[in-house]
Design a protein around this motif. Sequence first.
Motif, PDB file in Angstrom:
ATOM      1  N   GLY A  21       5.437  -6.360   4.230  1.00 23.43           N
ATOM      2  CA  GLY A  21       5.321  -5.500   5.552  1.00 23.43           C
ATOM      3  C   GLY A  21       4.532  -6.942   6.586  1.00 23.43           C
ATOM      4  O   GLY A  21       4.261  -6.992   7.584  1.00 23.43           O
ATOM      5  N   THR A  22       4.643  -8.327   6.269  1.00 22.13           N
ATOM      6  CA  THR A  22       4.063  -9.578   6.784  1.00 22.13           C
ATOM      7  C   THR A  22       5.431 -10.403   7.188  1.00 22.13           C
ATOM      8  O   THR A  22       6.551 -10.537   6.920  1.00 22.13           O
ATOM      9  CB  THR A  22       3.467 -10.045   5.588  1.00 22.13           C
ATOM     10  N   HIS A  23       4.893 -10.497   8.285  1.00 23.76           N
ATOM     11  CA  HIS A  23       5.942 -12.131   9.350  1.00 23.76           C
ATOM     12  C   HIS A  23       5.520 -13.644   9.168  1.00 23.76           C
ATOM     13  O   HIS A  23       6.469 -14.173   9.836  1.00 23.76           O
ATOM     14  CB  HIS A  23       6.312 -11.284  10.392  1.00 23.76           C
ATOM     15  N   SER A  24       4.575 -13.322   8.664  1.00 19.33           N
ATOM     16  CA  SER A  24       4.352 -15.017   8.050  1.00 19.33           C
ATOM     17  C   SER A  24       4.486 -15.434   6.698  1.00 19.33           C
ATOM     18  O   SER A  24       3.993 -15.819   5.844  1.00 19.33           O
ATOM     19  CB  SER A  24       2.357 -14.843   8.681  1.00 19.33           C
ATOM     20  N   PRO A  25       5.209 -16.527   6.809  1.00 18.22           N
ATOM     21  CA  PRO A  25       5.474 -17.676   5.729  1.00 18.22           C
ATOM     22  C   PRO A  25       4.555 -17.298   4.958  1.00 18.22           C
ATOM     23  O   PRO A  25       4.390 -17.670   3.579  1.00 18.22           O
ATOM     24  CB  PRO A  25       6.749 -18.514   6.183  1.00 18.22           C
ATOM     25  N   PHE A  26       3.330 -17.927   5.500  1.00 19.57           N
ATOM     26  CA  PHE A  26       1.936 -18.348   4.353  1.00 19.57           C
ATOM     27  C   PHE A  26       2.144 -17.364   3.952  1.00 19.57           C
ATOM     28  O   PHE A  26       1.245 -16.996   3.144  1.00 19.57           O
ATOM     29  CB  PHE A  26       1.254 -19.136   5.946  1.00 19.57           C
ATOM     30  N   VAL A  27       1.306 -15.890   4.682  1.00 22.17           N
ATOM     31  CA  VAL A  27       0.346 -14.997   4.023  1.00 22.17           C
ATOM     32  C   VAL A  27       1.919 -14.892   3.524  1.00 22.17           C
ATOM     33  O   VAL A  27       1.390 -14.284   2.079  1.00 22.17           O
ATOM     34  CB  VAL A  27      -0.005 -14.158   5.381  1.00 22.17           C
ATOM     35  N   TYR A  28       3.218 -14.506   3.607  1.00 21.02           N
ATOM     36  CA  TYR A  28       3.559 -13.946   2.200  1.00 21.02           C
ATOM     37  C   TYR A  28       3.707 -14.783   1.356  1.00 21.02           C
ATOM     38  O   TYR A  28       4.040 -14.175  -0.070  1.00 21.02           O
ATOM     39  CB  TYR A  28       5.179 -13.914   2.777  1.00 21.02           C
ATOM     40  N   LYS A  29       3.377 -16.086   0.809  1.00 16.41           N
ATOM     41  CA  LYS A  29       3.259 -16.157   0.033  1.00 16.41           C
ATOM     42  C   LYS A  29       2.262 -15.989  -1.071  1.00 16.41           C
ATOM     43  O   LYS A  29       2.233 -15.868  -2.561  1.00 16.41           O
ATOM     44  CB  LYS A  29       4.069 -18.050   0.758  1.00 16.41           C
ATOM     45  N   LEU A  30       1.459 -16.913  -0.058  1.00 15.77           N
ATOM     46  CA  LEU A  30       0.134 -16.128  -0.579  1.00 15.77           C
ATOM     47  C   LEU A  30       0.257 -15.002  -1.713  1.00 15.77           C
ATOM     48  O   LEU A  30      -0.578 -14.569  -2.295  1.00 15.77           O
ATOM     49  CB  LEU A  30      -1.031 -16.257   0.626  1.00 15.77           C
ATOM     50  N   ALA A  31       0.159 -14.034  -0.541  1.00 10.32           N
ATOM     51  CA  ALA A  31       0.985 -12.469  -1.019  1.00 10.32           C
ATOM     52  C   ALA A  31       1.530 -11.999  -2.309  1.00 10.32           C
ATOM     53  O   ALA A  31       1.714 -11.754  -4.160  1.00 10.32           O
ATOM     54  CB  ALA A  31       1.084 -11.401  -0.404  1.00 10.32           C
ATOM     55  N   ASP A  32       2.473 -12.673  -2.276  1.00  9.43           N
ATOM     56  CA  ASP A  32       3.622 -13.115  -3.912  1.00  9.43           C
ATOM     57  C   ASP A  32       3.070 -13.469  -4.797  1.00  9.43           C
ATOM     58  O   ASP A  32       3.342 -13.195  -5.925  1.00  9.43           O
ATOM     59  CB  ASP A  32       5.303 -13.594  -3.147  1.00  9.43           C
ATOM     60  N   GLU A  33       2.593 -14.345  -4.252  1.00  6.71           N
ATOM     61  CA  GLU A  33       2.477 -16.151  -5.425  1.00  6.71           C
ATOM     62  C   GLU A  33       0.989 -16.107  -6.073  1.00  6.71           C
ATOM     63  O   GLU A  33       0.624 -16.057  -7.334  1.00  6.71           O
ATOM     64  CB  GLU A  33       2.990 -17.026  -5.378  1.00  6.71           C
ATOM     65  N   VAL A  34      -0.268 -15.489  -5.118  1.00  4.55           N
ATOM     66  CA  VAL A  34      -1.100 -15.031  -5.664  1.00  4.55           C
ATOM     67  C   VAL A  34      -1.672 -14.041  -5.708  1.00  4.55           C
ATOM     68  O   VAL A  34      -1.552 -13.082  -7.415  1.00  4.55           O
ATOM     69  CB  VAL A  34      -1.670 -15.827  -4.663  1.00  4.55           C
ATOM     70  N   ILE A  35      -1.707 -13.196  -4.884  1.00  5.85           N
ATOM     71  CA  ILE A  35      -2.114 -11.577  -4.356  1.00  5.85           C
ATOM     72  C   ILE A  35      -1.815 -10.222  -5.760  1.00  5.85           C
ATOM     73  O   ILE A  35      -2.284 -10.036  -6.104  1.00  5.85           O
ATOM     74  CB  ILE A  35      -2.615 -11.008  -3.336  1.00  5.85           C
ATOM     75  N   TYR A  36      -0.457 -10.530  -5.673  1.00  6.06           N
ATOM     76  CA  TYR A  36       0.504  -9.951  -6.395  1.00  6.06           C
ATOM     77  C   TYR A  36       0.827 -10.108  -7.510  1.00  6.06           C
ATOM     78  O   TYR A  36       1.674  -9.658  -8.303  1.00  6.06           O
ATOM     79  CB  TYR A  36       1.606  -9.208  -5.608  1.00  6.06           C
ATOM     80  N   LYS A  38       0.328 -10.731 -11.398  1.00  4.08           N
ATOM     81  CA  LYS A  38      -0.662  -9.571 -12.292  1.00  4.08           C
ATOM     82  C   LYS A  38       0.114 -10.476 -13.989  1.00  4.08           C
ATOM     83  O   LYS A  38      -0.776  -9.783 -14.719  1.00  4.08           O
ATOM     84  CB  LYS A  38      -0.507  -8.248 -12.304  1.00  4.08           C
ATOM     85  N   ARG A  39       0.676 -11.820 -13.826  1.00  3.18           N
ATOM     86  CA  ARG A  39       0.777 -12.472 -15.235  1.00  3.18           C
ATOM     87  C   ARG A  39      -1.145 -12.858 -16.142  1.00  3.18           C
ATOM     88  O   ARG A  39      -1.702 -13.050 -15.474  1.00  3.18           O
ATOM     89  CB  ARG A  39       1.288 -13.268 -15.018  1.00  3.18           C
ATOM     90  N   GLN A  40      -0.827 -11.857 -17.433  1.00  3.06           N
ATOM     91  CA  GLN A  40      -1.841 -12.907 -17.699  1.00  3.06           C
ATOM     92  C   GLN A  40      -2.235 -13.861 -17.905  1.00  3.06           C
ATOM     93  O   GLN A  40      -0.853 -14.857 -18.839  1.00  3.06           O
ATOM     94  CB  GLN A  40      -2.196 -11.884 -18.849  1.00  3.06           C
ATOM     95  N   LEU A  96      -8.536 -12.555  -9.318  1.00  4.54           N
ATOM     96  CA  LEU A  96      -7.828 -12.638  -8.099  1.00  4.54           C
ATOM     97  C   LEU A  96      -8.413 -14.080  -7.206  1.00  4.54           C
ATOM     98  O   LEU A  96      -7.592 -15.092  -7.121  1.00  4.54           O
ATOM     99  CB  LEU A  96      -7.748 -11.316  -6.835  1.00  4.54           C
ATOM    100  N   ILE A  97      -9.826 -14.419  -7.534  1.00  3.50           N
ATOM    101  CA  ILE A  97     -10.417 -14.782  -6.893  1.00  3.50           C
ATOM    102  C   ILE A  97      -9.832 -16.493  -8.242  1.00  3.50           C
ATOM    103  O   ILE A  97      -9.758 -17.576  -7.266  1.00  3.50           O
ATOM    104  CB  ILE A  97     -11.708 -14.538  -7.267  1.00  3.50           C
ATOM    105  N   TYR A  98     -10.131 -16.522  -9.633  1.00  2.00           N
ATOM    106  CA  TYR A  98      -9.194 -17.370  -9.864  1.00  2.00           C
ATOM    107  C   TYR A  98      -7.993 -17.528  -9.366  1.00  2.00           C
ATOM    108  O   TYR A  98      -8.087 -19.424  -9.086  1.00  2.00           O
ATOM    109  CB  TYR A  98      -9.352 -16.659 -11.200  1.00  2.00           C
ATOM    110  N   ARG A  99      -7.023 -16.965  -8.798  1.00  4.59           N
ATOM    111  CA  ARG A  99      -5.926 -17.297  -8.660  1.00  4.59           C
ATOM    112  C   ARG A  99      -5.575 -18.094  -7.097  1.00  4.59           C
ATOM    113  O   ARG A  99      -4.529 -18.793  -6.727  1.00  4.59           O
ATOM    114  CB  ARG A  99      -5.092 -16.214  -8.458  1.00  4.59           C
ATOM    115  N   LEU A 100      -6.662 -16.860  -6.796  1.00  8.87           N
ATOM    116  CA  LEU A 100      -7.097 -18.031  -5.232  1.00  8.87           C
ATOM    117  C   LEU A 100      -7.608 -19.405  -4.893  1.00  8.87           C
ATOM    118  O   LEU A 100      -6.969 -20.671  -3.901  1.00  8.87           O
ATOM    119  CB  LEU A 100      -7.856 -16.642  -4.140  1.00  8.87           C
ATOM    120  N   ALA A 101      -8.366 -19.891  -6.013  1.00  5.74           N
ATOM    121  CA  ALA A 101      -9.187 -20.995  -6.538  1.00  5.74           C
ATOM    122  C   ALA A 101      -7.662 -21.940  -7.002  1.00  5.74           C
ATOM    123  O   ALA A 101      -7.228 -23.227  -6.142  1.00  5.74           O
ATOM    124  CB  ALA A 101     -10.084 -21.371  -7.253  1.00  5.74           C
TER     125      ALA A 101
END
Length: 260
Positions: A21-36, A38-40, A96-101
């Motif tokens: 639902g996002t139209h920002s390439p930066f936010v989409y990339k962050l959501a796709d690669e980081v926020i969502y 869930k790989r251990q 999640l904070i780990y992945r963001l860092a």
Amino acid sequence: MAFTFFKDYLLHRLTAKTRHGTHSPFVYKLADEVIYNKRQLADYNIIEAQREQLLQDDTMIQVTDLGAGSHLNKDRTKKVKEIAKNALKSPALAQLIYRLAKFSSPQSIIELGTCLGITSAYLSKAAPEADVLTIEGCPQTAAVARKNFEDLKSNNIRLEVGNFDHILPGLLAEKQQLDFVYIDGNHRKDATLNYFEWCLPKVHENTMLILDDIYWSAGMKEAWSAIKAHPQVTVTIDLFWIGLVFFKKGQAREDFKLKV
């Protein structure tokens, strides 16, 4: 307070979007690669094993509470395992904070609110080449965290003990720039806004600032709204439990709300 918090959570779930639902390439990339994502990872297992030890630790320590809505120091005795159960970030949020860092590749990390050091350890493992500065107000809690850092061989962490209001300005003065800042602890509106304002002179194009518990209270919700409206802020992402703040020049100014 519990009813208001639940209502805020329900409203967030009803109005938040996913990455699609996002139209920002930066936010989409962050959501796709980081926020969502869930790989251990192996780092998770190491730190969660340390958490399990804390959850079994019957040691009694004197806890000094400098924030969380009070201007007065509150001393009380608690078991380490009680603190671990009630005060540590959940594995999902800490990871999640780990992945963001890791995504940010920072050289400099500041964390306000060490607690027992589990989230600090995640930051250390996510950016092993970074200087991680973490600040804790309670001396005995900090002592437990320091032992955890030793056990986990998190040698890039510098732990300072003291009241954020008193020691943070001097510590910020030592930094040329701030790459990654995680503000947790002392959940008062005025304090949160002060910490944010003190950081502003050192932020840059790629700085990521994370605010914890943005729905903790009416004051924290007001602080989050004020930060979103600040003229230096270009992008914010509301994940309910935390808020992400970015200062990217040339980026369309926009506020996002994502489900996690």
